[in-house]
Write an enzyme that holds these catalytic residues in place. Structure first.
Site, PDB file in Angstrom:
ATOM      1  N   THR A  31       0.823  -1.213   0.000  1.00  0.00           N
ATOM      2  CA  THR A  31       0.000   0.000   0.000  1.00  0.00           C
ATOM      3  C   THR A  31       0.856   1.262   0.000  1.00  0.00           C
ATOM      4  OG1 THR A  31      -0.177  -0.286   2.377  1.00  0.00           O
ATOM      5  CG2 THR A  31      -2.071  -0.953   1.083  1.00  0.00           C
ATOM      6  N   ARG A  51       9.484  -0.602  -1.365  1.00  0.00           N
ATOM      7  CA  ARG A  51      10.547  -0.049  -0.519  1.00  0.00           C
ATOM      8  C   ARG A  51      11.669  -1.059  -0.371  1.00  0.00           C
ATOM      9  NH1 ARG A  51       7.482   2.828   4.642  1.00  0.00           N
ATOM     10  NH2 ARG A  51       6.121   4.177   3.428  1.00  0.00           N
ATOM     11  N   SER A  86       9.143   7.262   2.757  1.00  0.00           N
ATOM     12  CA  SER A  86       8.519   7.911   3.913  1.00  0.00           C
ATOM     13  C   SER A  86       9.565   8.192   5.004  1.00  0.00           C
ATOM     14  CB  SER A  86       7.356   7.049   4.423  1.00  0.00           C
ATOM     15  OG  SER A  86       6.617   7.724   5.401  1.00  0.00           O
ATOM     16  N   HIS A  87       9.292   7.786   6.246  1.00  0.00           N
ATOM     17  CA  HIS A  87      10.184   8.119   7.365  1.00  0.00           C
ATOM     18  C   HIS A  87      11.298   7.090   7.561  1.00  0.00           C
ATOM     19  CE1 HIS A  87       7.196   5.328   8.814  1.00  0.00           C
ATOM     20  NE2 HIS A  87       7.972   5.033   9.829  1.00  0.00           N
ATOM     21  N   LYS A 126       6.198   5.035  -5.077  1.00  0.00           N
ATOM     22  CA  LYS A 126       4.756   4.787  -4.975  1.00  0.00           C
ATOM     23  C   LYS A 126       3.992   5.506  -6.080  1.00  0.00           C
ATOM     24  CE  LYS A 126       4.116   8.208  -1.255  1.00  0.00           C
ATOM     25  NZ  LYS A 126       3.708   8.418   0.130  1.00  0.00           N
ATOM     26  N   ASP A 173       7.562  14.185   8.400  1.00  0.00           N
ATOM     27  CA  ASP A 173       8.506  13.151   7.999  1.00  0.00           C
ATOM     28  C   ASP A 173       9.076  13.505   6.626  1.00  0.00           C
ATOM     29  OD1 ASP A 173       6.245  12.626   6.501  1.00  0.00           O
ATOM     30  OD2 ASP A 173       6.459  10.455   6.607  1.00  0.00           O
ATOM     31  N   ASP A 182       4.051  13.620   4.563  1.00  0.00           N
ATOM     32  CA  ASP A 182       2.657  13.179   4.657  1.00  0.00           C
ATOM     33  C   ASP A 182       2.249  12.889   6.105  1.00  0.00           C
ATOM     34  OD1 ASP A 182       3.979  10.744   5.016  1.00  0.00           O
ATOM     35  OD2 ASP A 182       2.721   9.629   3.600  1.00  0.00           O
ATOM     36  N   GLU A 211      -5.172   8.338  10.537  1.00  0.00           N
ATOM     37  CA  GLU A 211      -4.740   7.053  11.074  1.00  0.00           C
ATOM     38  C   GLU A 211      -3.790   7.266  12.238  1.00  0.00           C
ATOM     39  OE1 GLU A 211      -3.505   5.045   7.518  1.00  0.00           O
ATOM     40  OE2 GLU A 211      -1.675   6.201   7.321  1.00  0.00           O
TER      41      GLU A 211
END
Length: 548
Positions: free
Chosen positions: A45, A49, A148-149, A158, A306, A310, A393
């Site tokens: 999702t 990575r 991401s982080h 993505k 991050d 996001d 979330e």
């Protein structure tokens, strides 16, 4: 509780920093073996990575995945521009080169940052939605090159389709399958051209991402109020993709904000170590956020994002770093009371493992609550049509509607969540921690924690398929069980685990997708001791099913 590494929250030892030349060399020289599951394209999702040092994020992964995205676009009839963003991880620039070579060779109209800089995930979502507004054909989509982080040695890739949010599994499954087939065929069928030619191709365009996004922000957050109040704001981009957005934003709106760190360094040497001693740009971790927390007295409110911006981390003068669930609850309460143009029936969207304080806030506001499995993709439709006013979330990712009730982004936006903390402080004269404390006097104090417990691959599969009947729990921490669920009540979709609720507490258990552990999310509205009892009961019941 997870015991933190002795290095957690401290400056990082220079000897442990990633070797960037070695990392980049491995990206181009390493050839992944598609027969090894760890080295295949795994488009979950959050995209694919991995690290070039482990042959899980190399040139072949990006070439193959980009070709698979080109194939998908042709099949889906997507002919509009593809917006391309990267973050500040060391592998982002090399991966951008690979992607541009393939997109250009396939004649895809791509939009890359005109300044050769970085583009946050929410800015790509915003660009897609802005372009597609009012169009029925020639639709745009986008890709973001970011893990991401994740630690500095990682890379990520993505895809966001025309709805602007994370791609659904039907799309990512197709892309993943096609990418792995290209790798298995030794890259036969992947079309590319030399980078210099690709950059000069008629289909490659330079695009201003910064100004349109900043100019539109006042339609999501009350920037005029933030300016007039003089609220004092601290901003830490954590060396991420939003780093060059803040100064133009501060100047455009005339707000009283200070960027505490403008450094971009692919080793991220300015970070403090996370709980396990690793560098991770996790703005919800008190260890990774130690530097900004130490500055809290200098500002009325401060925040960080991050690496792809996001996610948000909110630091208040009154209480330091907020628990993400607490900020979501305070933000929801504030927004639905201060957005009169939102639809009267617009709902609160939350993931099934987020705090039940959100349920209580929604009930108090008289708003519908929609509980979904983990993953922001479940919120895309509701944010698109305005039926969700807010969606968030537990891992500090959220977005909300524009002030007029129309869609802002369909992906998580840490920038507007940070600015919202300043708006909340300006309007209420209380910071978000104080607003949360006011909520708890009426709705109860939540004690929430996520822990990991060991599980073999076989046990993880058992847990994924566990039914309420098999678990057979009638009591949880001394209270009768009211519900045991394996599907999210908001949309009936399985969330790959089980959730058990009683009157004053609950737990959810899900297997980790990457490690030999399962995650237990638990919450009590009684006490820390009651939370421990819930965790023990949960582990005992699950261990019993493993033993059967």
């Amino acid at each position: 509780m997870t015991v933190p590494n002795p290095a957690a929250g401290k400056p990082v030892d220079p000897s442990s920093l990633v070797n960037v030349p070695r990392l980049v060399t491995a990206y181009f020289s390493g050839k992944p073996d598609p027969a090894d599951p760890v080295q295949r394209v795994a488009f979950g999702t959050s995209g694919h990575r991995g690290s070039s040092l482990k042959n899980s994020f190399n040139e072949n992964h990006i070439l193959a995945t980009t070709q698979a995205i080109c194939d998908h676009r042709r099949e889906a009839g997507l002919t509009g521009p593809l917006f391309v963003g990267i973050d500040t991880h060391a592998l982002a620039e090399p991966a951008l080169v690979s992607a541009v070579e393939v997109f250009a060779a396939n004649g895809v109209e791509i939009m890359i940052d005109e300044r050769g800089g970085y583009t946050p995930t929410p800015v790509i979502s915003h660009a897609i939605l802005t372009y597609n507004k009012g169009r029925a054909s020639g639709l745009a989509d986008g890709v973001v090159i970011t893990p991401s982080h994740n630690p500095p040695e990682d890379g990520g890739y993505k895809y966001n389709p025309p709805h602007g949010g994370p791609a659904d599994t039907d799309v990512t499954g197709k892309v993943e399958k096609a990418a792995n087939a290209y790798m298995e065929a030794a890259m036969k069928g992947v079309t590319r051209m030399p980078y210099e030619r690709a950059r000069k191709a008629a289909s490659t365009h330079l695009h201003d991402y910064i100004r349109p996004y900043i100019a539109d922000l006042g339609n999501a957050v009350d920037m005029a109020l933030i300016k007039s109040s003089g609220v004092k704001i601290g901003i830490d981009p954590l060396g991420g993709a939003a780093v060059h957005y803040w100064q133009p934003l501060i100047e455009h709106y005339g707000i009283n904000a200070t960027i505490v760190n403008e450094a971009v360094d692919p080793t991220f040497r300015f970070m403090t170590a996370d709980w396990d001693g690793k560098i991770r740009m996790d703005c919800s971790s008190p260890f990774a956020m130690a530097s900004l927390i130490q500055m809290r007295d200098r500002f009325d409110v401060a925040f960080a994002n991050d690496t792809d911006a996001d996610r948000h981390g909110i630091v208040t003068r009154s209480n330091g770093l907020m628990n993400p669930n607490h900020y979501l609850a305070a933000a929801i309460s504030y927004l639905f009371e201060n957005r009169p143009q939102w639809r009267g029936d617009s709902a609160v969207g939350k993931t099934i493992v987020s705090s039940a304080i959100i349920d209580r806030v929604a009930k108090k506001l008289g708003r519908p609550l929609v509980e979904t499995p983990v993953g922001f993709k479940w919120f895309v439709e509701g944010l698109s049509d305005g039926s969700f006013g807010f969606a968030g979330e537990e891992s500090a990712g959220a977005s909300f509607l524009r002030r007029d009730g129309s869609v802002w982004t369909t992906d998580k936006d840490g920038i507007i969540l940070g600015l919202l903390a300043a708006e909340m402080t300006a309007r209420t004269k209380s910071d978000p921690s104080q607003l949360f404390d006011k909520l708890t006097t009426e709705l109860g104090v939540p004690f929430y924690e996520r822990i990991d417990a060991p599980a073999t691959p076989a046990q993880k599969n058992l847990l994924k398929a566990l039914s309420p009947e098999k678990l057979a729990m009638t009591e949880l921490a001394g209270e009768p069980v009211r519900a045991a669920l394996t599907a999210a009540p908001g949309n009936g979709q399985s969330f790959g685990g089980i959730k058990v609720s009683a009157d004053s507490g609950w737990f959810a258990a899900r297997p980790s997708g990457t490690e030999d552990v399962y995650k237990i999310y638990a919450e009590s509205f009684r006490s820390e001791n009651h939370l421990r009892q819930i965790q023990q009961d949960a582990q005992h019941a699950i261990a019993k099913t493993f033993a059967d």
